[in-house]
Design a protein around this motif. Sequence first.
Motif, short mmCIF file in Angstrom:
data_model
loop_
_atom_site.label_atom_id
_atom_site.label_comp_id
_atom_site.label_asym_id
_atom_site.label_seq_id
_atom_site.Cartn_x
_atom_site.Cartn_y
_atom_site.Cartn_z
N LYS A 58 8.26 0.87 97.65
CA LYS A 58 6.89 1.40 97.58
C LYS A 58 6.80 2.54 96.57
O LYS A 58 5.84 2.61 95.77
CB LYS A 58 6.44 1.91 98.96
N SER A 93 19.02 -2.45 114.97
CA SER A 93 18.35 -1.17 114.72
C SER A 93 18.81 -0.57 113.40
O SER A 93 18.00 -0.07 112.61
CB SER A 93 18.65 -0.21 115.88
N ARG A 124 17.32 -2.60 110.59
CA ARG A 124 15.89 -2.28 110.48
C ARG A 124 15.70 -0.95 109.77
O ARG A 124 14.84 -0.82 108.87
CB ARG A 124 15.27 -2.22 111.87
N THR A 125 16.51 0.03 110.14
CA THR A 125 16.42 1.34 109.48
C THR A 125 16.74 1.20 107.99
O THR A 125 16.05 1.78 107.13
CB THR A 125 17.40 2.34 110.14
N SER A 126 17.75 0.41 107.69
CA SER A 126 18.13 0.18 106.29
C SER A 126 17.00 -0.50 105.53
O SER A 126 16.66 -0.11 104.41
CB SER A 126 19.40 -0.66 106.25
N LYS A 127 16.41 -1.53 106.15
CA LYS A 127 15.32 -2.26 105.48
C LYS A 127 14.10 -1.36 105.31
O LYS A 127 13.40 -1.43 104.29
CB LYS A 127 14.93 -3.52 106.27
N ASP A 128 13.81 -0.52 106.34
CA ASP A 128 12.69 0.43 106.20
C ASP A 128 12.91 1.35 105.00
O ASP A 128 11.98 1.64 104.25
CB ASP A 128 12.53 1.26 107.48
N GLY A 129 14.19 1.79 104.83
CA GLY A 129 14.51 2.64 103.68
C GLY A 129 14.31 1.90 102.38
O GLY A 129 13.76 2.46 101.41
N GLU A 130 14.73 0.64 102.33
CA GLU A 130 14.54 -0.17 101.12
C GLU A 130 13.06 -0.35 100.81
O GLU A 130 12.64 -0.29 99.65
CB GLU A 130 15.22 -1.53 101.27
N ILE A 131 12.27 -0.59 101.86
CA ILE A 131 10.83 -0.76 101.67
C ILE A 131 10.21 0.51 101.11
O ILE A 131 9.38 0.47 100.18
CB ILE A 131 10.15 -1.17 103.00
N ASP A 132 10.62 1.67 101.65
CA ASP A 132 10.08 2.94 101.15
C ASP A 132 10.43 3.14 99.67
O ASP A 132 9.58 3.58 98.87
CB ASP A 132 10.64 4.12 101.97
#
Length: 111
Positions: free
Chosen positions: A102, A88, A91-99
């Motif tokens: 973007k 989790s 995933r949160t870290s990767k979501d931040g990297e994706i944002d």
Amino acid sequence: DGRDELASRLGEANDTIKSIEGERNKAKEECDRLKTSVDELRSSVDSLETEKASLADQVRKLEAESSEAKSLQSDAVVRLIDARDELSSVRTSKDGEIDILKQTLRSAEAK
């Protein structure tokens, strides 16, 4: 006559002695049978006590194995929870990297 009566009494006494000896022999035989039965029962009791002790040992071993299995299960649950939390977090870290990527892409496109 006195001799006939004495002989008759002696014959009766001998018959009585033989009868008593016969009863005594029967009683001895019955006593021997009972002793044999008691010995067999003692042997059976010993055998059952040995089996009982063996079963008690098996129960103790199974209880120990059950306790160990519960401990291993608890450890596995803790590891699964830790792994879930770590995934989790990743995933949160990767979501931040994706944002961030973007936003960087939008910025580059806007230029």
